[in-house]
Motif scaffolding. Sequence first.
Motif, PDB file in Angstrom:
ATOM      1  N   SER A  80      63.695  74.255 108.885  1.00  0.00           N
ATOM      2  CA  SER A  80      62.625  74.909 107.529  1.00  0.00           C
ATOM      3  C   SER A  80      61.982  73.580 107.159  1.00  0.00           C
ATOM      4  CB  SER A  80      63.532  75.413 106.364  1.00  0.00           C
ATOM      5  OG  SER A  80      64.362  74.400 106.115  1.00  0.00           O
ATOM      6  N   TYR A  81      60.897  73.717 106.323  1.00  0.00           N
ATOM      7  CA  TYR A  81      60.112  72.644 106.159  1.00  0.00           C
ATOM      8  C   TYR A  81      59.924  72.490 104.513  1.00  0.00           C
ATOM      9  CZ  TYR A  81      56.008  69.407 106.100  1.00  0.00           C
ATOM     10  OH  TYR A  81      55.034  68.714 105.828  1.00  0.00           O
ATOM     11  N   ILE A  82      59.840  71.254 104.053  1.00  0.00           N
ATOM     12  CA  ILE A  82      59.557  71.061 102.721  1.00  0.00           C
ATOM     13  C   ILE A  82      58.440  70.001 102.681  1.00  0.00           C
ATOM     14  CG2 ILE A  82      60.236  70.144 100.607  1.00  0.00           C
ATOM     15  CD1 ILE A  82      63.107  71.093 101.246  1.00  0.00           C
ATOM     16  N   ALA A  83      57.158  70.426 102.083  1.00  0.00           N
ATOM     17  CA  ALA A  83      55.997  69.311 101.933  1.00  0.00           C
ATOM     18  C   ALA A  83      56.212  68.751 100.530  1.00  0.00           C
ATOM     19  CB  ALA A  83      54.901  70.115 101.990  1.00  0.00           C
ATOM     20  N   GLY A  84      56.268  67.332 100.688  1.00  0.00           N
ATOM     21  CA  GLY A  84      56.448  66.572  99.545  1.00  0.00           C
ATOM     22  C   GLY A  84      55.898  65.351  99.497  1.00  0.00           C
ATOM     23  N   PRO A  85      55.650  64.474  98.354  1.00  0.00           N
ATOM     24  CA  PRO A  85      55.416  63.149  98.573  1.00  0.00           C
ATOM     25  C   PRO A  85      56.624  62.402  98.852  1.00  0.00           C
ATOM     26  CG  PRO A  85      55.232  63.985  96.186  1.00  0.00           C
ATOM     27  CD  PRO A  85      55.697  65.128  97.156  1.00  0.00           C
ATOM     28  N   TYR A  86      56.245  60.964  99.264  1.00  0.00           N
ATOM     29  CA  TYR A  86      57.282  60.002  99.633  1.00  0.00           C
ATOM     30  C   TYR A  86      57.679  59.408  98.222  1.00  0.00           C
ATOM     31  CZ  TYR A  86      56.621  61.291 104.479  1.00  0.00           C
ATOM     32  OH  TYR A  86      56.568  61.771 105.678  1.00  0.00           O
ATOM     33  N   ASP A  87      56.779  59.167  97.204  1.00  0.00           N
ATOM     34  CA  ASP A  87      57.121  58.128  96.300  1.00  0.00           C
ATOM     35  C   ASP A  87      57.429  59.012  95.061  1.00  0.00           C
ATOM     36  OD1 ASP A  87      54.573  59.270  96.088  1.00  0.00           O
ATOM     37  OD2 ASP A  87      53.507  57.179  95.882  1.00  0.00           O
ATOM     38  N   THR A  88      57.393  60.037  94.744  1.00  0.00           N
ATOM     39  CA  THR A  88      57.869  60.635  93.482  1.00  0.00           C
ATOM     40  C   THR A  88      58.947  61.695  93.664  1.00  0.00           C
ATOM     41  OG1 THR A  88      56.050  62.202  93.829  1.00  0.00           O
ATOM     42  CG2 THR A  88      55.555  60.331  92.471  1.00  0.00           C
ATOM     43  N   PRO A  89      59.836  61.995  92.614  1.00  0.00           N
ATOM     44  CA  PRO A  89      60.926  62.835  92.921  1.00  0.00           C
ATOM     45  C   PRO A  89      60.648  64.346  93.208  1.00  0.00           C
ATOM     46  CG  PRO A  89      60.716  61.812  90.596  1.00  0.00           C
ATOM     47  CD  PRO A  89      59.578  61.627  91.309  1.00  0.00           C
ATOM     48  N   GLU A  90      59.547  64.782  92.894  1.00  0.00           N
ATOM     49  CA  GLU A  90      59.452  66.481  93.200  1.00  0.00           C
ATOM     50  C   GLU A  90      60.086  66.896  94.531  1.00  0.00           C
ATOM     51  OE1 GLU A  90      56.966  64.400  92.183  1.00  0.00           O
ATOM     52  OE2 GLU A  90      55.149  65.682  92.846  1.00  0.00           O
ATOM     53  N   GLY A  91      59.643  66.396  95.623  1.00  0.00           N
ATOM     54  CA  GLY A  91      60.210  66.918  96.707  1.00  0.00           C
ATOM     55  C   GLY A  91      61.310  66.527  97.101  1.00  0.00           C
ATOM     56  N   TYR A  92      61.770  65.272  96.677  1.00  0.00           N
ATOM     57  CA  TYR A  92      63.455  65.134  96.730  1.00  0.00           C
ATOM     58  C   TYR A  92      64.260  66.069  96.028  1.00  0.00           C
ATOM     59  CZ  TYR A  92      61.543  60.827  98.711  1.00  0.00           C
ATOM     60  OH  TYR A  92      60.834  59.908  99.530  1.00  0.00           O
ATOM     61  N   GLU A  93      63.841  66.520  94.769  1.00  0.00           N
ATOM     62  CA  GLU A  93      64.405  67.635  94.096  1.00  0.00           C
ATOM     63  C   GLU A  93      64.730  68.849  94.822  1.00  0.00           C
ATOM     64  OE1 GLU A  93      66.218  66.878  91.445  1.00  0.00           O
ATOM     65  OE2 GLU A  93      65.303  65.085  90.427  1.00  0.00           O
ATOM     66  N   LYS A  94      63.485  69.534  95.587  1.00  0.00           N
ATOM     67  CA  LYS A  94      63.479  70.494  96.026  1.00  0.00           C
ATOM     68  C   LYS A  94      64.617  70.338  97.322  1.00  0.00           C
ATOM     69  CE  LYS A  94      58.730  71.901  95.935  1.00  0.00           C
ATOM     70  NZ  LYS A  94      57.374  71.799  96.836  1.00  0.00           N
ATOM     71  N   LEU A  95      64.547  69.339  98.034  1.00  0.00           N
ATOM     72  CA  LEU A  95      65.243  68.746  99.019  1.00  0.00           C
ATOM     73  C   LEU A  95      66.894  69.037  98.691  1.00  0.00           C
ATOM     74  CD1 LEU A  95      65.525  68.010 102.068  1.00  0.00           C
ATOM     75  CD2 LEU A  95      65.213  65.604 101.129  1.00  0.00           C
ATOM     76  N   LYS A  96      67.033  68.502  97.576  1.00  0.00           N
ATOM     77  CA  LYS A  96      68.626  68.551  97.312  1.00  0.00           C
ATOM     78  C   LYS A  96      68.989  69.991  96.926  1.00  0.00           C
ATOM     79  CE  LYS A  96      70.999  67.200  93.045  1.00  0.00           C
ATOM     80  NZ  LYS A  96      70.664  66.839  91.723  1.00  0.00           N
ATOM     81  N   ASP A  97      68.040  70.671  96.073  1.00  0.00           N
ATOM     82  CA  ASP A  97      68.256  72.047  96.021  1.00  0.00           C
ATOM     83  C   ASP A  97      68.573  72.997  97.320  1.00  0.00           C
ATOM     84  OD1 ASP A  97      67.940  71.572  93.458  1.00  0.00           O
ATOM     85  OD2 ASP A  97      65.972  72.588  93.331  1.00  0.00           O
ATOM     86  N   SER A  98      67.696  72.670  98.210  1.00  0.00           N
ATOM     87  CA  SER A  98      68.036  73.225  99.456  1.00  0.00           C
ATOM     88  C   SER A  98      69.224  72.951 100.220  1.00  0.00           C
ATOM     89  CB  SER A  98      66.553  72.872 100.293  1.00  0.00           C
ATOM     90  OG  SER A  98      66.830  73.218 101.693  1.00  0.00           O
ATOM     91  N   ILE A  99      69.810  71.833 100.123  1.00  0.00           N
ATOM     92  CA  ILE A  99      70.926  71.271 100.779  1.00  0.00           C
ATOM     93  C   ILE A  99      72.009  71.894  99.917  1.00  0.00           C
ATOM     94  CG2 ILE A  99      72.295  69.424 101.385  1.00  0.00           C
ATOM     95  CD1 ILE A  99      69.902  67.829 101.774  1.00  0.00           C
ATOM     96  N   GLU A 100      71.938  71.812  98.790  1.00  0.00           N
ATOM     97  CA  GLU A 100      72.970  72.476  97.837  1.00  0.00           C
ATOM     98  C   GLU A 100      73.257  73.891  98.081  1.00  0.00           C
ATOM     99  OE1 GLU A 100      73.366  68.983  94.456  1.00  0.00           O
ATOM    100  OE2 GLU A 100      72.673  71.073  93.915  1.00  0.00           O
ATOM    101  N   GLN A 101      72.168  74.533  98.166  1.00  0.00           N
ATOM    102  CA  GLN A 101      72.059  76.132  98.479  1.00  0.00           C
ATOM    103  C   GLN A 101      72.782  76.159  99.793  1.00  0.00           C
ATOM    104  OE1 GLN A 101      68.371  77.831  98.287  1.00  0.00           O
ATOM    105  NE2 GLN A 101      68.209  77.523  96.172  1.00  0.00           N
TER     106      GLN A 101
END
Length: 482
Positions: A80-101
């Motif tokens: 799957s794919y997540i688009a997000g910036p490298y330097d701010t938290p938004e994308g990482y939060e999505k990533l974390k949710d996806s892994i946790e799910q």
Amino acid sequence: EFKENTSIVVFGASGDLAKKKTFPALFGLFREGYLSKTSHIIGYARSKLSTEELRERIKSYLKFPSDDTKLVDEFLSLISYIAGPYDTPEGYEKLKDSIEQFDKSRNVTESHRLFYLALPPSVFTVVASKLKEICHPGSKGLARIIVEKPFGHDLQSAQELQSQLAPLWSEDELYRIDHYLGKEMVKNLSVLRFSNSFISAAWDSRSIACVQISFKEPFGTEGRGGYFDSIGIIRDVMQNHLFQVLTLLAMEDPKSSEAEAVRDEKVKVLKAIKKFDEKNILIGQYGKSADGTKPGYLDDDTVKPDSKCVTFAALTLEVDNDRWRGVPFILKAGKALNEGKVEIRIQFKPTGDESFTKVIRDELVIRIQPNEAMYLKMNTKIPGVRSDLAITELDLSYKNRYSDFYIPEAYESLIRDCFLGDHSNFVRDDELDLSWGLFTPLLNYLEGPDAPTPESYAYGSRGPQQLIPYLEKNGYVHQTKA
Ligand code: BG6
């Protein structure tokens, strides 16, 4: 070991390295059964892409028989794919949710997360730090992070990078890739050296006259000139890839295959290497091809017009210990040459018996690529009643001997090692320090105000005119087959 239900996150998923190397390697592992069907692969990058678009891009780089699309579809369905910036938290939060799910859906009790950073060095620290902050499972699991070169630009920057990373990711969690360590022939070096008594007995200055490690590429910096101009061939392949090969060739028997035992021995070799003799280096830069059809290095618009960037270098060094004192190790690397070939050439001292000698030095050639092979140039008698001599080859070509075997891509081997938690084929921080310590004064000289001008050579040639005299002066003897 990372086995079932692992989350693998590829940063820089829309970039070249990920497309050409990382995803195809994951596919190779999947095909060979080393990547479980219950894995979860997430591509992460800044580009606005849908999961479908990413899968399509990846698909075009996967190698598979045309009738095996089922396997490919199965593999792609893990991504799957997540688009997000490298330097701010938004994308990482999505990533974390996806892994946790994902973990939840599989009832995972210990979360296994592998982060692969196929990223340029400019965003490297920020990503490593955000990942640690937001996506590390802490005590609820295990995380590993794979990083790609360049690990710094010189000793100081490498140490800075290291001091930024060390508080975040422990050496245990960090896997620095040098993909040469995953190549089949490079992985074979220790077996060859330490388990064959006749080779082991001859592996020192009493028997060996000269060692040459040579890297040749048939193409120039096409499309990467801007990147290459501040790097040069020495940083690009010599300080890392060829040095890794060198340490494996020169190290003492680690006695155990444990990662730390192996890396301790490699470090001892690095410590024994004498400071380079800056005056004894041959440098070159390619110009147009002889027929004028291929551009010279300076024809690239993204390169400084008066750039002295080195696209070819030959360097001779000495490992100053009891095993190797006096043996020249010649490292040679160049772009835009007449062929693509990476090989090790070990020349043995003559026995001194001239009546039975045709080839002056027996020579063991270990070809890393293309077409993995090992052959020994040696003297034999030509069959027949007469006693004429010939130079012949004791030949182990993998194509003939191992034609039924699948030879994995370097990245496949290395990612698998990482699943297993095996660091043997990854670079340790002290290896980096020592190799940068050796190369930095040389690079400062080559890039300083008194820098010599590299000798021009034609695109598609064997390299600078001075190459053969340079090799001979430093102890390598050219021998042709009779
Ligand atoms: C990379 C260099 O590390 O290695 C490239 O940046 C080079 O410039 C490449 O082409 C060579 O790798 P391989 O596996 O093709 O020999």
